[in-house]
Scaffold this active site. Structure first.
Site, PDB file in Angstrom:
ATOM      1  N   THR A  90      82.212 -43.040  15.220  1.00 50.17           N
ATOM      2  CA  THR A  90      81.179 -44.601  15.226  1.00 50.17           C
ATOM      3  C   THR A  90      80.274 -43.447  16.516  1.00 50.17           C
ATOM      4  OG1 THR A  90      83.160 -45.050  17.129  1.00 50.17           O
ATOM      5  CG2 THR A  90      82.909 -46.041  14.358  1.00 50.17           C
ATOM      6  N   GLU A 183      81.042 -36.562  20.645  1.00 45.65           N
ATOM      7  CA  GLU A 183      81.197 -34.690  19.830  1.00 45.65           C
ATOM      8  C   GLU A 183      80.527 -34.885  19.730  1.00 45.65           C
ATOM      9  OE1 GLU A 183      83.030 -38.400  19.539  1.00 45.65           O
ATOM     10  OE2 GLU A 183      84.409 -37.842  20.922  1.00 45.65           O
ATOM     11  N   ASP A 206      78.493 -50.403  18.115  1.00 43.95           N
ATOM     12  CA  ASP A 206      78.302 -51.831  19.113  1.00 43.95           C
ATOM     13  C   ASP A 206      76.421 -50.542  20.021  1.00 43.95           C
ATOM     14  OD1 ASP A 206      79.731 -49.082  19.824  1.00 43.95           O
ATOM     15  OD2 ASP A 206      78.464 -49.481  21.760  1.00 43.95           O
TER      16      ASP A 206
HETATM   17  N1  HPA Z   1      79.457 -44.340  23.680  1.00 45.18           N
HETATM   18  C1  HPA Z   1      79.712 -43.349  23.183  1.00 45.18           C
HETATM   19  N2  HPA Z   1      80.081 -43.753  22.525  1.00 45.18           N
HETATM   20  C2  HPA Z   1      80.956 -44.210  21.946  1.00 45.18           C
HETATM   21  C3  HPA Z   1      80.222 -45.929  21.854  1.00 45.18           C
HETATM   22  C4  HPA Z   1      79.414 -46.197  23.065  1.00 45.18           C
HETATM   23  O1  HPA Z   1      79.019 -47.074  22.884  1.00 45.18           O
HETATM   24  N3  HPA Z   1      80.186 -46.897  20.293  1.00 45.18           N
HETATM   25  C5  HPA Z   1      80.445 -46.008  19.807  1.00 45.18           C
HETATM   26  N4  HPA Z   1      81.332 -44.640  20.117  1.00 45.18           N
END
Ligand code: HPA
Length: 237
Positions: A90, A183, A206
């Site tokens: 994500t 990553e 997000d």
């Molecule tokens: N920042 C870093 N890694 C993430 C985020 C983020 O806002 N959302 C999902 N992985």
């Protein structure tokens, strides 16, 4: 066996999906792979091998952040002989054109990490995806009608930046960086170092501009779509 992995030689397929979360690795193994068996449980950083559409594929959690991923990926390549590594994760959104639930297929991964910077002396190395995996993922996503963006990702070592919101990301959003995760740059750098193929595909969960977040229901559906896409690309369907 390695200090972080109890799998025996041959326990992994040559191709692996790499989620950060161990429970997501288990979820992928249980819900997508046929004949899945656990091959690693050290530190609960779970790894499994099974088949997808009759072809062998593994899934191994990497933990959060580039140092953790680098340990697992280094060992998967150098001790277990893996050749194709696809991160499924994500990310946060840094671009108004990328909506929550959209995929970002990371063509390149910028980073603030010393893990990449320190290896190249005066040079700024550009960590990039394997072209064939990138092309296949983009084509599959388009064929499936998925909203997917191909471009530059930021792999940050910092989740909680000192400055709130977009301010923590400096000029990167103005230079086309679409999203932030933690990553991909290390994965791409190790893949280049050891001449294997890598790709990172992330669901944007997000948005740092609108502060919209994915709902629990949408999260499950989106992750399902992303994993199916990654598995198809992984086994070359
Ligand atoms: N920042 C870093 N890694 C993430 C985020 C983020 O806002 N959302 C999902 N992985």
């Amino acid at each position: 066996m390695t200090p972080h992995n109890e799998a025996k030689p041959g326990d992994y397929a040559e191709t692996v999906l790499l989620p950060g979360d161990p429970l997501r690795a288990k979820w992928i193994a249980e819900n997508f792979l046929a004949d899945a068996r656990q091959v690693n449980g050290v530190r609960n950083c779970l790894g499994f091998t099974g088949t997808w559409q009759g072809r062998p594929v593994s899934v191994q959690a990497t933990g959060m952040g580039q140092p953790s991923l680098a340990i697992y990926v280094h060992e998967l390549i150098n001790f277990y002989g893996l050749k194709t590594l696809i991160r499924v994760g994500t990310c946060g959104g840094l671009n108004a054109g990328v909506k929550v639930r959209d995929l970002i297929i990371a063509q390149a991964a910028s980073t603030d990490s010393t893990i990449v910077r320190d290896a190249f002396g005066p040079y700024n190395f550009a960590p990039i995806a394997d072209f064939a995996l990138l092309r296949d993922a983009a084509n599959h996503a388009a064929a499936k009608g998925m909203r997917a963006h191909v471009g530059n990702m930021l792999s940050s070592d910092i989740f909680y930046h000192l400055e709130p919101g977009l301010a923590g990301y400096g000029r990167l959003p103005d230079h086309g960086v679409l999203g932030v995760e933690m990553e991909a740059a290390a994965l791409y750098t190790l893949a280049a170092r050891f001449s294997v193929k890598a790709l990172a595909i992330c669901t944007m969960t997000d948005c740092l501009i609108t502060h919209e977040e994915i709902s629990a229901q949408d999260r499950q559906t989106s992750l399902k779509d992303m994993v199916t896409l990654a598995l198809d690309v992984a086994v070359g369907i």
